[in-house]
Design a protein around this motif. Sequence first.
Motif, PDB file in Angstrom:
ATOM      1  N   THR A 364       0.822  -1.210   0.000  1.00 27.05           N
ATOM      2  CA  THR A 364       0.000   0.000   0.000  1.00 27.05           C
ATOM      3  C   THR A 364       0.852   1.254   0.000  1.00 27.05           C
ATOM      4  OG1 THR A 364      -0.054   0.070   2.412  1.00 27.05           O
ATOM      5  CG2 THR A 364      -1.793  -1.188   1.311  1.00 27.05           C
ATOM      6  N   GLY A 365       2.159   1.103   0.228  1.00 26.70           N
ATOM      7  CA  GLY A 365       2.967   2.284   0.482  1.00 26.70           C
ATOM      8  C   GLY A 365       2.605   2.867   1.835  1.00 26.70           C
ATOM      9  N   ALA A 366       3.187   3.997   2.148  1.00 26.79           N
ATOM     10  CA  ALA A 366       2.930   4.637   3.440  1.00 26.79           C
ATOM     11  C   ALA A 366       1.587   5.358   3.393  1.00 26.79           C
ATOM     12  CB  ALA A 366       4.049   5.607   3.781  1.00 26.79           C
ATOM     13  N   ILE A 367       0.609   4.805   4.083  1.00 27.62           N
ATOM     14  CA  ILE A 367      -0.719   5.419   4.147  1.00 27.62           C
ATOM     15  C   ILE A 367      -0.647   6.578   5.144  1.00 27.62           C
ATOM     16  CG2 ILE A 367      -3.151   5.032   4.679  1.00 27.62           C
ATOM     17  CD1 ILE A 367      -2.675   2.052   4.076  1.00 27.62           C
ATOM     18  N   ALA A 368      -1.024   7.772   4.713  1.00 32.14           N
ATOM     19  CA  ALA A 368      -0.867   8.975   5.533  1.00 32.14           C
ATOM     20  C   ALA A 368      -2.004   9.125   6.542  1.00 32.14           C
ATOM     21  CB  ALA A 368      -0.785  10.210   4.634  1.00 32.14           C
ATOM     22  N   ASN A 369      -1.718   9.845   7.622  1.00 33.85           N
ATOM     23  CA  ASN A 369      -2.701  10.254   8.628  1.00 33.85           C
ATOM     24  C   ASN A 369      -3.455   9.074   9.243  1.00 33.85           C
ATOM     25  OD1 ASN A 369      -2.113  13.013   8.238  1.00 33.85           O
ATOM     26  ND2 ASN A 369      -3.474  13.062   6.455  1.00 33.85           N
ATOM     27  N   VAL A 370      -2.741   7.993   9.478  1.00 34.25           N
ATOM     28  CA  VAL A 370      -3.368   6.809  10.070  1.00 34.25           C
ATOM     29  C   VAL A 370      -3.583   7.053  11.558  1.00 34.25           C
ATOM     30  CG1 VAL A 370      -3.087   4.373  10.606  1.00 34.25           C
ATOM     31  CG2 VAL A 370      -2.425   5.244   8.362  1.00 34.25           C
ATOM     32  N   SER A 371      -4.819   6.965  11.988  1.00 33.42           N
ATOM     33  CA  SER A 371      -5.141   7.140  13.407  1.00 33.42           C
ATOM     34  C   SER A 371      -5.328   5.804  14.108  1.00 33.42           C
ATOM     35  CB  SER A 371      -6.406   7.982  13.558  1.00 33.42           C
ATOM     36  OG  SER A 371      -7.480   7.389  12.841  1.00 33.42           O
ATOM     37  N   GLY A 372      -5.479   4.739  13.346  1.00 34.57           N
ATOM     38  CA  GLY A 372      -5.644   3.420  13.935  1.00 34.57           C
ATOM     39  C   GLY A 372      -5.937   2.401  12.852  1.00 34.57           C
ATOM     40  N   ALA A 373      -5.920   1.126  13.248  1.00 39.18           N
ATOM     41  CA  ALA A 373      -6.221   0.049  12.299  1.00 39.18           C
ATOM     42  C   ALA A 373      -6.798  -1.122  13.063  1.00 39.18           C
ATOM     43  CB  ALA A 373      -4.966  -0.369  11.536  1.00 39.18           C
ATOM     44  N   GLN A 374      -7.627  -1.891  12.389  1.00 37.44           N
ATOM     45  CA  GLN A 374      -8.237  -3.083  12.977  1.00 37.44           C
ATOM     46  C   GLN A 374      -8.166  -4.227  11.978  1.00 37.44           C
ATOM     47  OE1 GLN A 374     -10.689  -0.314  12.363  1.00 37.44           O
ATOM     48  NE2 GLN A 374      -9.481   0.751  13.924  1.00 37.44           N
ATOM     49  N   VAL A 375      -7.981  -5.428  12.507  1.00 37.18           N
ATOM     50  CA  VAL A 375      -8.012  -6.640  11.691  1.00 37.18           C
ATOM     51  C   VAL A 375      -8.890  -7.649  12.414  1.00 37.18           C
ATOM     52  CG1 VAL A 375      -6.699  -8.470  10.569  1.00 37.18           C
ATOM     53  CG2 VAL A 375      -5.652  -6.213  10.899  1.00 37.18           C
ATOM     54  N   TYR A 376      -9.860  -8.213  11.698  1.00 37.17           N
ATOM     55  CA  TYR A 376     -10.724  -9.254  12.243  1.00 37.17           C
ATOM     56  C   TYR A 376     -10.592 -10.477  11.350  1.00 37.17           C
ATOM     57  CZ  TYR A 376     -12.623  -5.167  14.603  1.00 37.17           C
ATOM     58  OH  TYR A 376     -12.757  -4.010  15.350  1.00 37.17           O
ATOM     59  N   SER A 377     -10.564 -11.652  11.964  1.00 37.98           N
ATOM     60  CA  SER A 377     -10.358 -12.863  11.163  1.00 37.98           C
ATOM     61  C   SER A 377     -11.040 -14.053  11.805  1.00 37.98           C
ATOM     62  CB  SER A 377      -8.858 -13.155  10.999  1.00 37.98           C
ATOM     63  OG  SER A 377      -8.244 -13.374  12.260  1.00 37.98           O
ATOM     64  N   VAL A 378     -11.269 -15.071  11.003  1.00 42.17           N
ATOM     65  CA  VAL A 378     -11.794 -16.351  11.466  1.00 42.17           C
ATOM     66  C   VAL A 378     -10.833 -17.441  11.036  1.00 42.17           C
ATOM     67  CG1 VAL A 378     -14.210 -15.638  11.507  1.00 42.17           C
ATOM     68  CG2 VAL A 378     -13.232 -16.550   9.386  1.00 42.17           C
ATOM     69  N   GLU A 379     -10.845 -18.549  11.766  1.00 41.19           N
ATOM     70  CA  GLU A 379      -9.933 -19.650  11.473  1.00 41.19           C
ATOM     71  C   GLU A 379     -10.643 -20.969  11.673  1.00 41.19           C
ATOM     72  OE1 GLU A 379      -7.485 -20.308  15.519  1.00 41.19           O
ATOM     73  OE2 GLU A 379      -7.240 -18.266  14.725  1.00 41.19           O
ATOM     74  N   ALA A 380     -10.247 -21.962  10.914  1.00 40.16           N
ATOM     75  CA  ALA A 380     -10.841 -23.292  11.033  1.00 40.16           C
ATOM     76  C   ALA A 380      -9.835 -24.320  10.535  1.00 40.16           C
ATOM     77  CB  ALA A 380     -12.141 -23.392  10.249  1.00 40.16           C
ATOM     78  N   ALA A 381      -9.906 -25.513  11.098  1.00 44.13           N
ATOM     79  CA  ALA A 381      -9.034 -26.612  10.681  1.00 44.13           C
ATOM     80  C   ALA A 381      -9.673 -27.923  11.103  1.00 44.13           C
ATOM     81  CB  ALA A 381      -7.636 -26.478  11.276  1.00 44.13           C
TER      82      ALA A 381
END
Length: 539
Positions: A364-381
């Motif tokens: 993405t290159g350097a994303i400017a003015n980032v105040s925060g980030a979230q990642v949500y994921s699911v997993e199964a096996a």
Amino acid sequence: MSRTRLAATAIGLAGALAASQAQAQAQSASSSEQEIALLKQQLKMLEQKLDKLQSQTAANTAATAKARAEAKAEAKAEARSEAKAIVANANAAIPVKGPTPASGVVVTMPNNRPTICTADQANCVAITSRLHWDVGGYDYRPNTAATVPQKLDSGQNVRRARIGVAGKFFNDWNFALVYDFGGSSDGFGGAAPGSLPGGGLSGVENAYLSYTGLKPFGGKMAIEAGIMDLPYTLDEATSSNDIMFMERASPGVIATNIAAGDFRSAAGARWFNDQLWIGGYVTGPSTGAIHSASSASPPGTSEQYGAVARVAGNPISGKDYSVHIGADAQWLIQPPRNLIANTQTLALSDRPELRLDPTTLISTGAIANVSGAQVYSVEAAATYGPFIVQGEYFWYNVDRTANTGVPLVGAPSLKFQGGYAQAGYVLTGENRTYNAATAAYNGVKPAHPFSLDGGGWGAWEIAGRFSTIDLNDQLATATGVAGGRQTVYTLALNWYVNGNVRFMLDYLHGTVSRQASPISTADVGSKFDAVAMRTQFAF
């Protein structure tokens, strides 16, 4: 009368007898016979008296010896009795403090890991190490002359070269200190004027303390802090010694690089039993991050902090089968801030699931003015005998509301997504067991390690994976990001020589679809094929 006197008397009698016989010859025959008979009678009486005296002497000698033996035995018994009395009195004078503690150490080699423990097993220290050495090459084909990069470098990479110690104090205090000398081409280095000494990265991979004395709700609990490898996501919770491919899939790598992953400072806790795992951690920067507010090169930067949480479990399991499910969340609460340029940025990127060349193909290159980030994921096996299938899917959100004076203030949030699915089959029949402490699967342990003498050939595994990650959002707008979309197909053949040595062979076919900018549709994508092999040992 002594024996000597008896013998002399007998000799005298014999002499008298001889004289008498001589005299008898000179006298008459009748008187000689009478004298001879008388002398024989006297000699017989003397012999009887001699026998009686000998018997009496022997009896006296035996009685004397017996008396001496009895006196000696009685003296010894009295001495023993006195000694016991002295010891008893001495012990009674010493205060009793409890049982004597075990002393000494016990040296063992579990899975060939040198381990030293106290005799009561309450304190242990072990040496741990791993080496992952990769060799391979790319057939890289840029779509156009505008594609960056135009080529990738084939060769080798010491992906990991770790050594350290791990152990426990008084049963409940666990620790680890591990340094990684690897990554010989895993990043870019340099010595720009004004740079801080020591380089941009630190090799401290683990340096933590964990307390496991609490066992609430019938499970086990660990409260830990330091530099650690967080068990965030199923793929990351699986040891790099046990993953089916040389590298983890890009969607998971991009997620963990935000506020989790290896070399991460963190503090938190995890609770688990055989069916459920719950954990949460507050995270900080990775080791090697800039800790200066005034450095010009690299620029002084404030430290980031975030958090991760994971709930996973093994609700269905049996002797030869299991099912795993889980969900994960990650928050970048305070991104790092460049205190020289007054910027606050975040970049999402990864290499093409191989580390021979450190160049990233999607970013993405350097994303400017980032105040925060979230990642949500699911997993199964799931596993069934020697077969395993596993997958995860991720949703990324990047907020851009920080006011730094840089253009695009108040731009809308960016959203990306990606995931992978993989499967493996152990041709020799071994299976992967479940590790409740990390809510992930262990590696393959060969039932018959390779040996030219014993006839074993180790364990053999085949595996395949599909992964995709899309770092494009809001294309055709000035606020969009054109990070590219990457798709990689991977085939693997793994040979587990024994419990410590493994060889891996991977083939990758990948496609990167990317345009020059959010508002330019010029093609700067690429395609590639790669073959690589890893030599690994670990203990």
